[in-house]
Design a protein around this motif. Structure first.
Motif, short mmCIF file in Angstrom:
data_model
loop_
_atom_site.label_atom_id
_atom_site.label_comp_id
_atom_site.label_asym_id
_atom_site.label_seq_id
_atom_site.Cartn_x
_atom_site.Cartn_y
_atom_site.Cartn_z
N ASN A 49 0.44 -1.21 -0.08
CA ASN A 49 -0.17 -0.25 0.22
C ASN A 49 0.83 1.09 -0.07
O ASN A 49 1.84 1.46 0.79
CB ASN A 49 -0.87 -0.03 1.15
N GLY A 50 1.03 2.25 -0.86
CA GLY A 50 2.02 3.14 -0.95
C GLY A 50 1.75 3.77 -2.79
O GLY A 50 1.09 3.78 -3.26
N ASP A 51 1.99 5.07 -2.48
CA ASP A 51 2.34 6.19 -3.66
C ASP A 51 3.75 5.57 -4.67
O ASP A 51 4.72 5.93 -4.38
CB ASP A 51 2.15 7.44 -2.84
N ILE A 52 3.51 6.24 -6.16
CA ILE A 52 4.04 5.67 -6.88
C ILE A 52 5.12 7.07 -7.06
O ILE A 52 6.35 7.64 -6.78
CB ILE A 52 3.96 5.79 -8.31
N CYS A 53 4.85 8.23 -6.19
CA CYS A 53 5.75 9.47 -5.38
C CYS A 53 6.15 9.70 -4.79
O CYS A 53 7.03 10.51 -4.45
CB CYS A 53 4.48 10.68 -5.58
N ASP A 54 6.37 8.58 -3.53
CA ASP A 54 7.18 8.08 -3.35
C ASP A 54 8.34 7.38 -2.92
O ASP A 54 8.64 6.58 -3.12
CB ASP A 54 6.44 7.58 -1.81
N GLN A 55 9.67 8.64 -2.92
CA GLN A 55 10.90 7.58 -4.15
C GLN A 55 11.41 6.78 -2.83
O GLN A 55 12.28 5.87 -3.31
CB GLN A 55 11.20 9.19 -4.77
N VAL A 56 11.15 7.25 -1.63
CA VAL A 56 11.89 6.29 -0.11
C VAL A 56 11.19 4.94 -0.80
O VAL A 56 12.13 3.98 -0.82
CB VAL A 56 11.98 6.83 0.64
N LEU A 57 9.98 5.10 -0.74
CA LEU A 57 9.35 4.02 -1.39
C LEU A 57 9.82 3.13 -1.63
O LEU A 57 9.47 1.70 -1.40
CB LEU A 57 8.37 4.05 -0.43
N LEU A 58 10.31 3.99 -3.02
CA LEU A 58 10.16 3.09 -4.07
C LEU A 58 11.56 2.08 -3.98
O LEU A 58 11.83 1.21 -4.74
CB LEU A 58 10.32 4.12 -5.64
N GLU A 59 12.88 3.27 -3.81
CA GLU A 59 13.83 2.86 -3.51
C GLU A 59 13.83 0.69 -2.59
O GLU A 59 14.86 0.93 -3.28
CB GLU A 59 14.68 3.92 -2.96
N ARG A 60 13.01 1.44 -1.47
CA ARG A 60 13.40 0.39 -0.71
C ARG A 60 12.38 -0.87 -1.85
O ARG A 60 13.28 -2.20 -1.51
CB ARG A 60 12.37 0.61 0.43
N LEU A 61 12.47 -0.68 -2.90
CA LEU A 61 11.32 -2.41 -3.14
C LEU A 61 11.94 -2.34 -3.72
O LEU A 61 11.95 -4.00 -3.86
CB LEU A 61 9.76 -1.43 -3.43
N PHE A 62 12.97 -1.02 -4.97
CA PHE A 62 13.91 -1.88 -6.09
C PHE A 62 14.59 -3.14 -4.69
O PHE A 62 15.68 -3.36 -5.40
CB PHE A 62 13.93 -0.81 -6.43
N ALA A 63 15.35 -1.94 -4.11
CA ALA A 63 16.23 -2.74 -3.54
C ALA A 63 16.51 -4.73 -3.02
O ALA A 63 16.31 -4.99 -2.72
CB ALA A 63 16.99 -1.95 -2.49
N GLU A 64 15.44 -4.55 -1.67
CA GLU A 64 14.81 -5.84 -1.29
C GLU A 64 14.52 -6.17 -2.13
O GLU A 64 14.50 -8.06 -1.87
CB GLU A 64 13.45 -5.51 -0.07
N GLU A 65 13.73 -5.77 -3.24
CA GLU A 65 12.68 -7.34 -3.87
C GLU A 65 13.32 -7.56 -5.40
O GLU A 65 12.80 -7.95 -6.48
CB GLU A 65 11.69 -7.05 -4.10
N LYS A 66 14.53 -6.56 -5.87
CA LYS A 66 15.46 -7.08 -6.68
C LYS A 66 14.24 -6.46 -7.84
O LYS A 66 14.46 -7.65 -8.91
CB LYS A 66 16.47 -8.51 -6.65
N ILE A 67 13.54 -6.00 -8.35
CA ILE A 67 12.74 -5.15 -9.15
C ILE A 67 13.45 -5.39 -10.66
O ILE A 67 14.26 -4.98 -10.77
CB ILE A 67 11.85 -4.09 -8.91
#
Ligand code: NAD
Ligand code: DAU
Length: 356
Positions: A58-76
């Motif tokens: 649950n989150g906002d695509i404008c939230d770059q901190v969240l995006l970076e965490r997701l990319f790092a943790e989940e190896k998107i």
């Protein structure tokens, strides 16, 4: 395609896409990032919420901190970007959210992908892919003839289509400037299960079923090219797997209809399938021509020959079949519709239609 970030997966097309990928690519892991705006509905994916290959964030695509965490943790390694404010009438009433999510949100996603896939010394995959889901509305409005091709000049005319056009330009810029491996689809009007009833087809199904007025804007002769939503999802998957990086593919239904024809067809199907109206009138008697949408684009129609010739994709569902399947789905999923028709929907409906 191992770790797939789907944005806006709780919306209409995104939820159909998530289901399709879980069914057809059992190895893939799907991370669905959705802010749950009025249009985002977790019930759209209730049947897959416990699938071990699926995770909702649950989150906002404008939230770059969240995006970076997701990319790092989940190896998107794959992004399929649906998240957007998507309704033209709402963009006319209040454009700010459209600028924020559709332009700045896309920018935040592109920046994150650039950081993890281009700048990083250790990208998650040798061939990551960023697929941007866009619309035929960026091309503007057609006259009585002609079709939109991938080289048609952009001429967006509503705050919604301008915000989508801006995001398309950003996506292309990241390919040409930074070499980000992008793909883009520009699709015509979708219809089918889980479509939010602010849009023409589900709104008419719901109102006609319940004996309410059927608002048709202007003279009802505006034309849209309708595509069954699952066909759009198969086109996206095909482009993701086989499309040429940096390319745009138009996607359409080869199914142009005037709005009035769509509304009449739904009325006739419902007359056949459900109890008659109290006064025994046909449902077509509920049609009300109302004040037109401001700047209403007259006609959209897609030339989908590029995706057909290059990737072998064609729509598999005719409008005649798809609209019947869709009406049946809404009749069988009354609980879903009741969940959607909450107070905020009633307020929206009153604002939109009482003044018309
Ligand atoms: P929708 O309005 O049904 O769903 C949009 C989803 O995005 C919702 O789940 C919402 O909660 C989510 N969202 C909105 N803002 C967000 C944010 N800031 N962060 C995270 N999530 C956010 O839209 P749809 O009809 O499914 O359209 C999906 C995409 O396809 C859009 O980009 C739209 O422009 C494009 N498109 C739609 C059609 C169509 O006919 N519906 C046709 C062509 C292209
Ligand atoms: O073409 C692709 C686009 O299709 C997508 O990019 C948009 O996200 C999607 O919402 C859709 O835009 P439209 O404006 O074409 O869809 P909508 O269902 O809002 O309207 C379809 C047509 O029906 C349009 O000509 C306006 C008309 N209309 C709509 C409503 C809601 C009515 O006549 N009465 C209505 O009550």
């Amino acid at each position: 395609m191992q770790n797939v970030l789907v944005t806006g997966g709780c919306g209409f097309i995104g939820s159909n896409f998530v289901r399709l990928v879980l069914e057809t690519l059992p190895e893939a892991r799907i991370f669905n990032l959705d802010k749950l705006t009025y249009a985002g509905n977790p019930a759209n994916l209730k049947d897959v919420e416990n699938n071990p290959h699926y995770r909702f964030v649950n989150g906002d695509i404008c939230d770059q901190v969240l995006l970076e965490r997701l990319f790092a943790e989940e190896k998107i390694d794959t992004v399929v970007h649906f998240a957007a404010e998507s309704h033209v009438d709402r963009s006319i009433e209040g454009p700010a959210e459209f600028i924020q999510t559709n332009i700045l949100g896309t920018f935040a996603l592109l920046e994150t992908a650039r950081k993890f896939w281009i700048t990083s010394p250790q990208p998650p995959s040798p061939s990551p892919r960023f697929l941007h889901v866009s619309t035929d509305e960026v091309y503007g409005s057609l006259g009585d003839t002609g079709l939109f091709t991938e080289t048609t000049s952009y001429d967006p005319r509503s705050p919604y289509s301008v915000s989508k056009a801006s995001s398309d330009h950003l996506v292309n810029a990241y390919y040409h400037t930074y070499g980000l491996p992008i793909l883009m689809t520009n699709c015509s009007n979708n219809y089918g299960p889980y479509h939010f009833p602010e849009k023409l087809i589900p709104l008419i199904i719901n109102n006609a079923r319940n004996g309410k007025d059927l608002p048709v804007y202007g003279d009802g002769k505006n034309v849209r090219d309708w595509l069954y939503v699952v066909d759009h999802c198969t086109a996206i998957l095909k482009v993701l797997q086989q499309g040429r990086v940096g390319e745009t593919y138009n996607v359409g239904g080869n199914s142009e209809k005037q709005n009035i024809e769509v509304v009449q067809t739904i009325c006739d199907i419902l007359d056949e399938k459900v109890a008659p109206l109290a006064n025994d009138q046909p449902r077509r008697s509920l049609i009300k021509f109302v004040k037109d949408r401001a700047g209403h684009d007259r006609r959209y129609a897609i030339d989908a020959s590029k995706i057909k010739n290059e990737l072998g994709w064609e729509p598999s569902v005719t409008f005649a079949d798809g609209i019947r399947t869709t009406v049946d789905w809404y009749l069988e999923n009354e609980e879903w519709m009741n969940g959607v028709l909450d107070g905020s929907y009633q307020d929206y409906y009153a604002r939109m239609y009482d003044e018309r």
